[in-house]
Design a protein around this motif. Sequence first.
Motif, PDB file in Angstrom:
ATOM      1  N   PHE A   1      -4.356   5.707  -1.411  1.00 17.76           N
ATOM      2  CA  PHE A   1      -3.956   7.077  -1.069  1.00 17.76           C
ATOM      3  C   PHE A   1      -4.110   7.348   0.425  1.00 17.76           C
ATOM      4  O   PHE A   1      -5.136   7.022   1.020  1.00 17.76           O
ATOM      5  CB  PHE A   1      -4.783   8.092  -1.874  1.00 17.76           C
TER       6      PHE A   1
ATOM      7  N   MET B   1      -1.088   0.957  -5.313  1.00 17.98           N
ATOM      8  CA  MET B   1      -0.822   2.254  -5.936  1.00 17.98           C
ATOM      9  C   MET B   1      -1.954   3.242  -5.704  1.00 17.98           C
ATOM     10  O   MET B   1      -1.811   4.432  -5.909  1.00 17.98           O
ATOM     11  CB  MET B   1      -0.604   2.071  -7.429  1.00 17.98           C
ATOM     12  N   PHE B   2      -3.122   2.702  -5.325  1.00 13.04           N
ATOM     13  CA  PHE B   2      -4.266   3.596  -5.148  1.00 13.04           C
ATOM     14  C   PHE B   2      -4.705   3.672  -3.679  1.00 13.04           C
ATOM     15  O   PHE B   2      -5.786   4.151  -3.382  1.00 13.04           O
ATOM     16  CB  PHE B   2      -5.419   3.137  -6.051  1.00 13.04           C
TER      17      PHE B   2
ATOM     18  N   ARG C   1       2.872   2.033  -2.082  1.00  8.96           N
ATOM     19  CA  ARG C   1       3.180   2.388  -3.464  1.00  8.96           C
ATOM     20  C   ARG C   1       2.391   3.588  -4.000  1.00  8.96           C
ATOM     21  O   ARG C   1       2.720   4.119  -5.053  1.00  8.96           O
ATOM     22  CB  ARG C   1       2.985   1.189  -4.390  1.00  8.96           C
ATOM     23  N   TRP C   2       1.359   4.027  -3.294  1.00 10.09           N
ATOM     24  CA  TRP C   2       0.649   5.220  -3.777  1.00 10.09           C
ATOM     25  C   TRP C   2       1.610   6.418  -3.834  1.00 10.09           C
ATOM     26  O   TRP C   2       1.461   7.300  -4.677  1.00 10.09           O
ATOM     27  CB  TRP C   2      -0.576   5.532  -2.904  1.00 10.09           C
TER      28      TRP C   2
ATOM     29  N   LEU D   1       3.350   6.432  -7.089  1.00  7.60           N
ATOM     30  CA  LEU D   1       2.479   6.963  -8.146  1.00  7.60           C
ATOM     31  C   LEU D   1       2.551   8.487  -8.174  1.00  7.60           C
ATOM     32  O   LEU D   1       2.698   9.107  -9.233  1.00  7.60           O
ATOM     33  CB  LEU D   1       1.042   6.495  -7.903  1.00  7.60           C
TER      34      LEU D   1
ATOM     35  N   ASP E   1       0.806  -1.222   0.000  1.00  7.68           N
ATOM     36  CA  ASP E   1       0.000   0.000   0.000  1.00  7.68           C
ATOM     37  C   ASP E   1       0.840   1.272   0.000  1.00  7.68           C
ATOM     38  O   ASP E   1       0.340   2.347  -0.320  1.00  7.68           O
ATOM     39  CB  ASP E   1      -0.948   0.012   1.211  1.00  7.68           C
TER      40      ASP E   1
END
Lengths: 185, 502
Positions: free
Chosen positions: B216, B213-214, B81-82, B85, B79
Amino acid sequence: MGAPGTQRFRRLGELAFPGFAVGTLAGVVAGGLTALAGQPAGWAMVSAVALALPLGLVGGLYSLLMTAGKVRPGTFAPAALLWLVGFPLARLFQEAAARYAILGEPGVPADVLGFLAFQAIVSAGFAIGFLWMHERIAPQWLAKVATRNPDAALAYDRYAAHSRLLYSAKQARREAKAKARANRR
Amino acid sequence: MVDSSKVPISGSASGEAAASPAGERVWKAGGLEPMPIRPLPEAPPSIHILGPTVFLVALGVGMGESYMWPRLVLVFGPDIRWLFLIGVTLQAIVMLEMARYAMATGESIFTGAARIFKPLMWFFFAVAILVYIWPGHVSAGAAALEEITGIPWVVAACVGLVLVGVIFSLAKVVYNLLENLLSIMIGLLVLGTAVVASMVGNWSDVTSTLSGMFAFGYFPQEAMSSTWFPIVVGSIAFAGPSGMQQMWYTLHLRDSGAAMGSHIPKIRGLRHAGNEEQMPSRGYMFDTSDPEEMRKWKGWRRWVTFDALLLFWGVTMLVTISFTVLARAADRNSPDVKALIEAGEREAALSAMSDTFSSVGGPVLGTVFLGFIALIGMNATLGLFDSFSRGQADMTYFFVPGAKKLKMSHLYAGFLWGLILFGIGILLFGPADGPSQILDVLAFLSAFSMGAYCVVLLLVNNRLLPKPIRPKLWTNLVIGFGALFYLGMLFYSLIRFGVVLD
């Protein structure tokens, strides 16, 4: 000059070459590294060929579709769609061939559908790499064979518009330079 | 300061400035020589022609993507990874804005900075030397090569450095050679990591990597520690090309003949230096009041946007996804990897990952993994040596008195061979990443330059370009956010934890 059949086959081969080369290269690189890593030569060979051959064939198909005008060069969606099907099948073929070479009996991974679905996700990444390499090789190759292969000449024309622009800009610079030199004299 | 806010028109390019003494139409921008008006070439007819992003990808897909982000994922979960991005998207927008100035003028962003305030440019000149002369990339790649082949890394690194020098010196046009070479290596990297990820990964590795990636707003408490916070922020800053690499991209755009860059001659290898055309003393501007020219400009913006989004954003994202999948597969099969990474053992973690792949898929996978690390090291070395020499030669040629007596190729070769000889000296007698006492300073300078170039971009694009081709408000806001982010986080990290970005 060979018979018309042979000549047609050669022309098709020339058109398919860029994609075939990129696909094959991807498989052979893995195979070459296998040999370097000290795996038995036979296994390494089977693994490499079983991956390189189908990847090369699907890659060649992409090139043919592109030169036939069915696919716009360099666009991502058609390449992604083709590899969405082609990449999982190529990997399945490799798995089956490797099992046959190592265990001596044919077989596929336990959860075939799960295996194919995972390979389909990864295929998007493979498609970007394939397209990247293809766009580097195809224009140069098509220009090389264009003199003897009219279909290649046609396909190259699509690529050539930009090159012509750059060329004419260069020519204009050269002419301006020559003119300036002449004026100095 | 000259008013440069108006559209260049016939006979009077900047409103107040009329024609040059030779009666030529010019565009006055900042304190340097005005730019003559020249026609903008037609943009490539379709967007499939690849651009110079290949250099940014070569520089950007380095240890950050292959090591730093997989490491964060192993420690904090996918998680996190946002933040990647956000980092890589910010860099793609910065890249588009760097391209705006370079394509409109054929000048590098360094010249743009000098048009605003010359010391700004000298700051970048000095930072480049301090940060980029250390042969860390080549030594990392050579160390991976040693694992595979047994060739001692110092030997491989020294031979590699000399080889780079010889290849670049013999090249007819350095840009063309390097573009072809790097694209093949990056293509191999992308294809290879995809094939290997398909062999060792599984469904959940990919889905968790993608869904992370999402996520947030996810920021675990442990990440706010003095150990991890600077690493997290450094990883965001270095998602994609870091330090001055985005600035060098403007030189590659010029040499690729993009937009007004087509009016500037290309840098040749030392052997072909005699064929080099005379470099003009400044860039050019096109007539932004002509609708036909503006149509072509829009075509060029489409072209570079494609280059930035699909190629830079897409390829960088893809390589990190592949490497994250690889790291997760390694973690599943060998919990030691996580412990080694948490202990900060970079080399140990890389070879542990390689061992894990060997145990999963036979020695081939471990070797392939190390092969990719070697390839990444080589890409970065080629890209970095060229970019450094290009940037320093550009600044020297235009701003050091008397340097114009030399050709750009000679200056380029001088910086290149200087870098190679210094690199060999350091590899033989000193620490490859630079003296440990000043490592923090170098990391600080590298991150500081990122904040600084965002400020430079805002000034250059909004003050030096004619109004019709200036950036839109939202773009300025994003770049402004970039400046605040890089500088803010850097100083926050320094003040709160007393450490700078890794």
